[in-house]
Enzyme design. Structure first.
Site, mmCIF file in Angstrom:
data_model
loop_
_atom_site.group_PDB
_atom_site.id
_atom_site.type_symbol
_atom_site.label_atom_id
_atom_site.label_comp_id
_atom_site.label_asym_id
_atom_site.label_seq_id
_atom_site.Cartn_x
_atom_site.Cartn_y
_atom_site.Cartn_z
ATOM 1 N N GLU A 113 7.116 -22.113 7.735
ATOM 2 C CA GLU A 113 7.582 -21.260 8.830
ATOM 3 C C GLU A 113 8.614 -21.947 9.719
ATOM 4 O OE1 GLU A 113 4.762 -21.568 12.639
ATOM 5 O OE2 GLU A 113 3.756 -20.625 10.941
ATOM 6 N N GLU B 158 0.801 -1.219 0.000
ATOM 7 C CA GLU B 158 0.000 0.000 0.000
ATOM 8 C C GLU B 158 0.841 1.279 0.000
ATOM 9 O OE1 GLU B 158 -2.537 -0.662 3.361
ATOM 10 O OE2 GLU B 158 -4.056 -1.694 2.166
#
Length: 279
Positions: free
Chosen positions: A112, A81
């Site tokens: 992960e 953004e």
């Protein structure tokens, strides 16, 4: 040092399946109300990290977010953004997620848990001591993130983190840790809820404050935003009409000629010598 995973502790509520829709919504909302207070307690730590980010970015560095699952997705969201909002290059703020881009939409099994892949992923961007790397992990125990920050420390790269447990391995690894302790989740262990909200709030604070410090906002307006859709074009036109006291057709002509709000204002001011936003 004591380490308790409050993000994994039992919910303050039980028998959720017996609650009405209204009860569920109200109880979730009650829990959510505690998140901004938890963030507020960490403002001094957030400030310390942002000072480092601003310093590095002013000297040609970049900001990296690295995480897994929800945490990784939130980092990518915040990074993605920045260009449309502040008109900065896409490579200035970079989000990296365990498992790669496919993990943005679908969980990648065991991604992960890798203790080497995080650093490998950072190296693809030629990460250096000019940059800042912020690890995001609600639990503070994600191997992918911790190991990446350990390698960054070895290479004199500034490290920060956003986690929701106190004294976690991640917080002890990062040079500038942010620990927003939001307590047990409404659904036990579902850290996409309060923990995710806390992380999103902190990420907003980091990049928005940094971009303002870098001069990407004038007054309270996003003068460098990319005019990539009709809504943003209209917003830009309204900024120009208000700031320069001109009509819509004049504003449209300026946007057509100069491409964005800042350029339009600065050039108009230089041409008319009656403005107050000249750099």
């Amino acid at each position: 040092m004591n380490f308790t995973k409050t993000t994994e502790q039992d919910s303050n509520y039980d028998h959720l399946e017996k609650m009405s829709i209204n009860e569920l919504l109200r109880n979730i909302n009650t829990e959510d109300k505690s998140v901004p207070d938890a963030v507020e307690k960490e403002i001094p730590q957030i400030e310390r990290l942002v000072e480092q980010v601003v310093k590095k970015l002013k000297n040609g560095g970049r900001l990296f977010y690295i995480g897994a699952g929800t945490s990784g997705r939130l980092g990518i969201l915040d990074a993605s953004e920045c260009p449309p909002t502040f008109g900065v290059p896409f490579e200035l703020v970079i989000g990296i997620i365990a498992g790669g881009d496919v993990a943005i939409r679908k969980a990648v099994e065991n991604a992960e848990d890798s203790t080497i892949q995080g650093w490998i992923d950072l190296q693809e961007f030629q990460v250096s001591d000019k940059d800042v790397v912020v690890g995001i992990a609600a639990s503070g125990t994600t191997p992918y993130v911790i190991s990446a920050l350990e390698k960054c420390n070895e290479n004199n790269i500034v490290t920060g983190c956003i986690t929701c447990n106190k004294n976690s391995p991640l917080a002890l690894t990062a040079k500038y840790p942010i620990e927003v302790v939001v307590g047990p989740e409404f659904v036990t262990g579902s850290s996409r809820m309060k923990a995710g909200t806390a992380q999103k709030l902190v990420l907003n604070m980091i990049t928005t404050t940094t971009m303002i410090q870098l001069g990407k906002v004038k007054g309270n307006k996003m003068v460098d935003m990319q005019l990539s859709n009709n809504k943003l074009v209209d917003r830009g036109l309204n900024m120009l009409m208000k700031e320069l006291n001109i009509d819509k057709s004049e504003a449209e002509a300026l946007i057509e000629k100069y491409g964005n709000v800042r350029n339009a204002i600065n050039n108009y001011n230089q041409e008319t010598d009656n403005g107050h936003l000249v750099n």
